[in-house]
Design a protein around this motif. Structure first.
Motif, mmCIF file in Angstrom:
data_model
loop_
_atom_site.group_PDB
_atom_site.id
_atom_site.type_symbol
_atom_site.label_atom_id
_atom_site.label_comp_id
_atom_site.label_asym_id
_atom_site.label_seq_id
_atom_site.Cartn_x
_atom_site.Cartn_y
_atom_site.Cartn_z
ATOM 1 N N ASP A 32 49.322 36.975 41.109
ATOM 2 C CA ASP A 32 48.004 37.323 41.648
ATOM 3 C C ASP A 32 47.973 38.815 41.977
ATOM 4 N N VAL A 34 46.981 43.020 40.033
ATOM 5 C CA VAL A 34 46.527 43.849 38.921
ATOM 6 C C VAL A 34 47.336 45.135 38.946
ATOM 7 N N SER A 58 39.501 45.252 37.489
ATOM 8 C CA SER A 58 40.449 44.149 37.409
ATOM 9 C C SER A 58 40.555 43.425 38.748
ATOM 10 N N LEU A 62 39.619 39.374 39.776
ATOM 11 C CA LEU A 62 40.470 38.391 40.452
ATOM 12 C C LEU A 62 39.929 38.000 41.821
ATOM 13 N N THR A 95 48.359 43.736 44.684
ATOM 14 C CA THR A 95 48.451 42.274 44.672
ATOM 15 C C THR A 95 47.676 41.645 45.834
ATOM 16 N N ARG A 105 45.356 32.201 48.609
ATOM 17 C CA ARG A 105 45.692 33.508 49.162
ATOM 18 C C ARG A 105 45.871 33.401 50.676
ATOM 19 N N VAL A 141 40.702 35.498 33.107
ATOM 20 C CA VAL A 141 41.278 36.833 33.286
ATOM 21 C C VAL A 141 41.246 37.649 31.982
ATOM 22 N N LEU A 144 41.236 41.620 31.849
ATOM 23 C CA LEU A 144 41.715 42.157 33.118
ATOM 24 C C LEU A 144 43.195 42.506 32.974
ATOM 25 N N THR A 146 46.155 42.164 34.564
ATOM 26 C CA THR A 146 46.794 41.450 35.669
ATOM 27 C C THR A 146 48.309 41.489 35.532
ATOM 28 N N SER A 148 50.096 38.928 35.541
ATOM 29 C CA SER A 148 50.512 37.703 34.840
ATOM 30 C C SER A 148 50.837 38.075 33.397
#
Length: 276
Positions: A32, A34, A58, A62, A95, A105, A141, A144, A146, A148
């Protein structure tokens, strides 16, 4: 082996090799977060404003709070000053911050990190391979930048096994999309073309500058455009413009005339204006 460097973590300069983040940081546990990667030449980062604008896009994608651009610039300046080097890879990571284990979160607020690693000038030409996995242009996403990045790690490892520096991917419609960390341009019938953002590719900073400076056009392209193109090149923050001279088993002469002109134009205009 990289020399030890200093990073900026939530306002504090630390040794980059030392622990500085919670094991519960949501960027670590769920991806979680960018990030942005910038080229730094002699202590000065390139296209910072464009990178900060994309970092914000980005983050909004998210659902993270907008990053404070002044604070990010402060972080970048601190690590650039602390790590003198002729050519560096400056990375800003943002993050969701410390959170309970799971997808929810927490309420601790975001984590901001700036780090600098050494880089070497890329060769003018490279090889790429097409991998079987697809970019999902319909993903939450898509487009973006990210943290990930596991899909890219797997695809890039496959490229290295094929003696290539980059893997190229199609999207779920089978159309040409992008590389793991680059955008792709092709020359077809003398026209310089690159996949549109609707393909699911990242809105690359270097990509947009090449579109603006070199008259490239966006075009929905089949994957087999890579087999028909007269020229192919990649763009990214550390590659700038890099000619492709091999796609899988297909050899291309290079850099071709359109690519060579784009390389020269980018070098000149990028050198004239550090924050275009």
């Amino acid at each position: 082996m990289q020399h030890p460097t200093t990073s900026w973590v939530n306002g504090t300069l630390v040794d980059s090799a030392d622990p500085a983040l919670s094991v519960l940081d949501h960027g670590l546990t769920t991806g979680d977060g960018v990030f942005e990667t910038m080229k730094a030449v002699d202590g000065k980062a390139f296209a910072v404003t464009r990178h900060l604008e994309r970092l914000t896009r980005s983050a909004r994608g998210l659902g993270l709070p907008d990053p404070d651009h002044d604070r990010v610039r402060e972080a970048c300046a601190a690590v650039l000053a602390a790590n003198p080097m002729p050519l560096g890879r400056l990375r800003v990571t943002y993050t969701g911050g410390t959170a309970p284990l799971g997808s929810e979160r927490g309420d601790a607020g975001p984590t901001l990190v700036a780090s600098l690693g050494t880089a070497t000038r890329r060769p003018d030409t490279t090889a790429v391979t097409v991998v079987p996995w697809r970019r999902n242009e319909h993903s939450a996403v898509a487009g973006l930048k990210t943290t990930s990045y596991a899909e890219n790690v797997v695809a890039l490892a496959a490229a290295h096994r094929a003696r290539a520096s980059e893997a190229l991917l199609a999207n779920t419609a089978g159309r040409l999309c992008e590389g793991t960390g680059s955008n792709v341009f092709v020359v077809l019938g003398g026209r310089l073309l690159t996949p549109p953002l609707a393909s699911g590719c990242l809105a690359g900073i270097t990509r947009q500058l090449v579109v603006d400076w070199c008259g490239a056009e966006e075009a929905d392209l089949p994957l087999d455009a890579l087999q028909e193109a007269e020229e192919i090149f990649l763009t990214s923050s550390l590659r700038d413009v890099q000619a492709v001279t091999r796609v899988d088993d297909r050899e291309l002469p290079g850099p071709g005339p359109v690519t060579a002109k784009a390389m020269a134009t980018f070098a000149q205009r990028g050198g004239d204006d550090l924050d275009p």
